[in-house]
Design an enzyme around this catalytic site. Structure first.
Site, mmCIF file in Angstrom:
data_model
loop_
_atom_site.group_PDB
_atom_site.id
_atom_site.type_symbol
_atom_site.label_atom_id
_atom_site.label_comp_id
_atom_site.label_asym_id
_atom_site.label_seq_id
_atom_site.Cartn_x
_atom_site.Cartn_y
_atom_site.Cartn_z
ATOM 1 N N GLU A 50 1.373 10.919 2.632
ATOM 2 C CA GLU A 50 1.228 9.584 3.090
ATOM 3 C C GLU A 50 2.710 9.047 3.084
ATOM 4 O O GLU A 50 3.223 8.881 1.910
ATOM 5 C CB GLU A 50 0.281 8.544 2.485
ATOM 6 C CG GLU A 50 -1.126 9.127 2.644
ATOM 7 C CD GLU A 50 -1.955 8.285 1.824
ATOM 8 O OE1 GLU A 50 -1.542 7.377 1.351
ATOM 9 O OE2 GLU A 50 -3.174 8.562 1.595
ATOM 10 N N HIS A 69 -7.075 6.230 -5.233
ATOM 11 C CA HIS A 69 -7.283 7.639 -4.404
ATOM 12 C C HIS A 69 -6.373 8.717 -4.692
ATOM 13 O O HIS A 69 -4.995 8.518 -4.752
ATOM 14 C CB HIS A 69 -7.742 7.188 -3.062
ATOM 15 C CG HIS A 69 -6.340 6.960 -2.190
ATOM 16 N ND1 HIS A 69 -6.076 5.686 -2.112
ATOM 17 C CD2 HIS A 69 -5.949 7.667 -1.215
ATOM 18 C CE1 HIS A 69 -5.027 5.752 -1.383
ATOM 19 N NE2 HIS A 69 -4.948 6.879 -0.430
ATOM 20 N N TYR A 88 2.397 -5.682 1.904
ATOM 21 C CA TYR A 88 1.335 -4.903 2.075
ATOM 22 C C TYR A 88 0.336 -5.302 1.159
ATOM 23 O O TYR A 88 0.611 -5.635 -0.222
ATOM 24 C CB TYR A 88 1.726 -3.303 1.646
ATOM 25 C CG TYR A 88 0.771 -2.350 1.927
ATOM 26 C CD1 TYR A 88 -0.088 -2.438 2.746
ATOM 27 C CD2 TYR A 88 0.506 -1.427 0.709
ATOM 28 C CE1 TYR A 88 -0.981 -1.266 2.991
ATOM 29 C CE2 TYR A 88 -0.431 -0.462 0.837
ATOM 30 C CZ TYR A 88 -1.213 -0.351 1.656
ATOM 31 O OH TYR A 88 -2.301 0.515 1.892
ATOM 32 N N HIS A 138 -15.377 -0.476 2.283
ATOM 33 C CA HIS A 138 -14.605 -0.428 3.531
ATOM 34 C C HIS A 138 -14.473 0.891 3.893
ATOM 35 O O HIS A 138 -14.431 1.885 3.263
ATOM 36 C CB HIS A 138 -13.515 -1.170 3.622
ATOM 37 C CG HIS A 138 -12.323 -0.869 2.459
ATOM 38 N ND1 HIS A 138 -11.535 0.013 2.414
ATOM 39 C CD2 HIS A 138 -12.391 -1.610 1.382
ATOM 40 C CE1 HIS A 138 -10.880 0.152 1.312
ATOM 41 N NE2 HIS A 138 -11.330 -0.979 0.674
ATOM 42 N N HIS A 157 -2.644 7.386 -6.163
ATOM 43 C CA HIS A 157 -1.969 5.937 -5.994
ATOM 44 C C HIS A 157 -3.193 5.062 -5.544
ATOM 45 O O HIS A 157 -4.199 5.060 -5.730
ATOM 46 C CB HIS A 157 -1.039 6.123 -4.681
ATOM 47 C CG HIS A 157 -1.618 6.852 -3.540
ATOM 48 N ND1 HIS A 157 -2.035 8.142 -3.715
ATOM 49 C CD2 HIS A 157 -1.898 6.298 -2.330
ATOM 50 C CE1 HIS A 157 -2.491 8.429 -2.359
ATOM 51 N NE2 HIS A 157 -2.424 7.311 -1.696
ATOM 52 N N HIS A 212 3.639 9.092 -1.098
ATOM 53 C CA HIS A 212 2.630 9.604 -1.764
ATOM 54 C C HIS A 212 2.274 11.164 -1.272
ATOM 55 O O HIS A 212 1.370 11.162 -0.086
ATOM 56 C CB HIS A 212 1.437 8.848 -1.993
ATOM 57 C CG HIS A 212 1.857 7.452 -2.406
ATOM 58 N ND1 HIS A 212 1.438 6.182 -1.688
ATOM 59 C CD2 HIS A 212 2.671 6.751 -3.435
ATOM 60 C CE1 HIS A 212 1.795 5.131 -2.110
ATOM 61 N NE2 HIS A 212 2.623 5.725 -3.124
#
Length: 423
Positions: free
Chosen positions: A332, A326, A341, A283, A362, A356
């Site tokens: 973020e 990642h 979520y 994605h 994370h 993060h």
């Protein structure tokens, strides 16, 4: 209530017929004895396509005010994070409890800060909690534009340039310097505020996507002109340099009878976002979810990106569908408007916040990883959810308040992953 459509479009609106001058921005004698005042959201000499300004025709000029004095009614709104070295820890917060007897101004709490507002770069992340309308009180920020996201309870924003009704699931964008009052049609509200000190938010370039997709300009709605003709004491609260200042006016400053230009408050229904995604495998990067961006001096590196994760179809084959593990060079800060979520099984609730920072590892927690790894990959509608992220190239520094209220066990979300089996 009527609205004008088109992000960044030049529009004109008048609450009284004949209030807008024809062929001139600053006539010698504006109609009805109004005062012509230019509102500039960019430097005068910006390139034409980036020059943002509107002409306001008002009952009194904004220069008509006494000196400001420090305002000490809110000790939790600040421009700086906690002092000392910035710890690289991942952090998460529960939704705040609603206060008693606070309006929007006094209910603002700064959670995360990046740069000094005087740098004209950076972004701050606030929460608001209010159960009292702003009565004869007007607020504006000279530090940055305000992106307001109600999470619980509708807002009615009466701005200099007209009225905006903003429901949970919508966003409002108030330009730097625009004055407004917040009323609470449902009696209380809580939500998020991102304050952008840098270049004004704009729609991102679409590149290979082409002409259509993501947030469409026509879905951003600006208010029609509306004004108050009210005398008597009104408190004007200004945010400047991270601090609040107050002055008393003898009239309501929400007295703009007509205006025209290409900068104004606006609202956007996040359900109108045209979500893009893969129809094969893997994605795309989360940048595909960008609603608005504030560019920095480095091309492609945002001072601030406003990104949402709305309901969408998941159809990728042979793919780990939630956000992957990642680390990246952007920081973020995330909030949750409703639902769950998809990368967190629990602990991240609507109204909460997570952080993060730059290069923090994370991704999904153990339960979410296991569920996604074992799922039968059929087309699936991810529904009943709306999360967002305010991403920035600057490190976020939590405030003292944020440090005191952070969850103590957030790191446990990534504990107990099984070790890979190597033969």
């Amino acid at each position: 209530m009527n609205y004008l459509s088109g992000f960044g479009s030049h529009v004109e609106t008048e609450a009284v017929d004949g209030a807008l001058p024809v062929g001139r921005n600053n006539p010698q004698r504006p109609a009805f004895g109004l005062y012509a005042e230019q509102f500039s959201a960019s430097a005068f000499t910006m390139p034409r396509h980036e020059n943002r300004r509107s002409w306001l025709y008002r009952m009194r000029p904004t220069a008509d005010h006494p000196p400001y004095a420090p305002y000490d009614g809110n000790a939790l709104l600040t421009a700086t994070g906690a002092p000392g070295p910035l710890a690289p820890n991942r952090l998460r917060w529960d939704p705040p409890e609603l206060p008693a007897g606070k309006d929007f101004v006094d209910g603002l709490v700064t959670m995360l800060a990046t740069r000094d507002p005087a740098d004209l770069e950076g972004v701050a992340f606030h929460l608001y909690r209010a159960d009292r309308p702003m009565e004869k009180r007007i607020f504006f920020s000279a530090d940055g534009e305000l992106l307001i996201l109600p999470q619980e309870g509708r807002l009615h924003l009466f701005t200099e340039m007209g009225r905006l009704d903003v429901d949970p699931g919508m966003m409002a964008l108030i330009p730097r310097g625009i004055r407004f009052r917040v009323d609470l049609p449902e009696g209380s509200s809580r939500g998020y505020v991102a304050e952008n000190y840098g270049a004004p938010f704009r729609l991102p370039d679409l590149g290979p996507i082409g002409a259509n997709g993501l947030a469409n300009p026509r879905d951003f709605e600006m208010p029609v002109a509306a004004y108050e003709n009210v005398d008597g004491d009104h408190e004007l609260v200004q945010k400047q340099g991270g601090a609040l200042w107050t002055a008393t006016l003898d009239h309501s400053p929400l007295d703009v009878v007509a205006w025209h230009g290409n900068v104004a408050p606006c609202r956007y229904d996040l359900s109108r976002f045209n979500t893009m995604g893969t129809v094969s495998f893997d994605h795309p990067d989360p940048s595909i979810f960008t609603v608005l961006t504030s560019p920095s001096d480095t091309p492609g590196r945002a001072n601030a990106d406003f990104v949402i994760f709305p309901p969408r179809w998941m159809v990728a084959e042979d793919t780990f569908r939630p956000p992957w593990f990642h680390r990246n060079v952007m920081s973020e800060a995330m909030g949750l408007i409703k639902g769950e979520y998809d990368a967190k099984a629990e602990g991240f609730r609507p109204g909460g916040v997570s952080l993060h920072n730059i290069m923090s590892g994370h991704g999904p927690d153990v339960d979410s990883w296991r569920k996604a790894s074992e799922a039968a990959l059929k087309p699936e509608k991810l529904d009943g959810t709306l999360a967002f992220m305010v991403e920035t190239c600057w490190p976020y520094r939590p405030t003292d308040y944020a440090c005191e209220h952070a969850q103590s066990d957030y790191d446990a979300a990534w504990a107990d992953f099984p070790k890979a089996r190597i033969k």
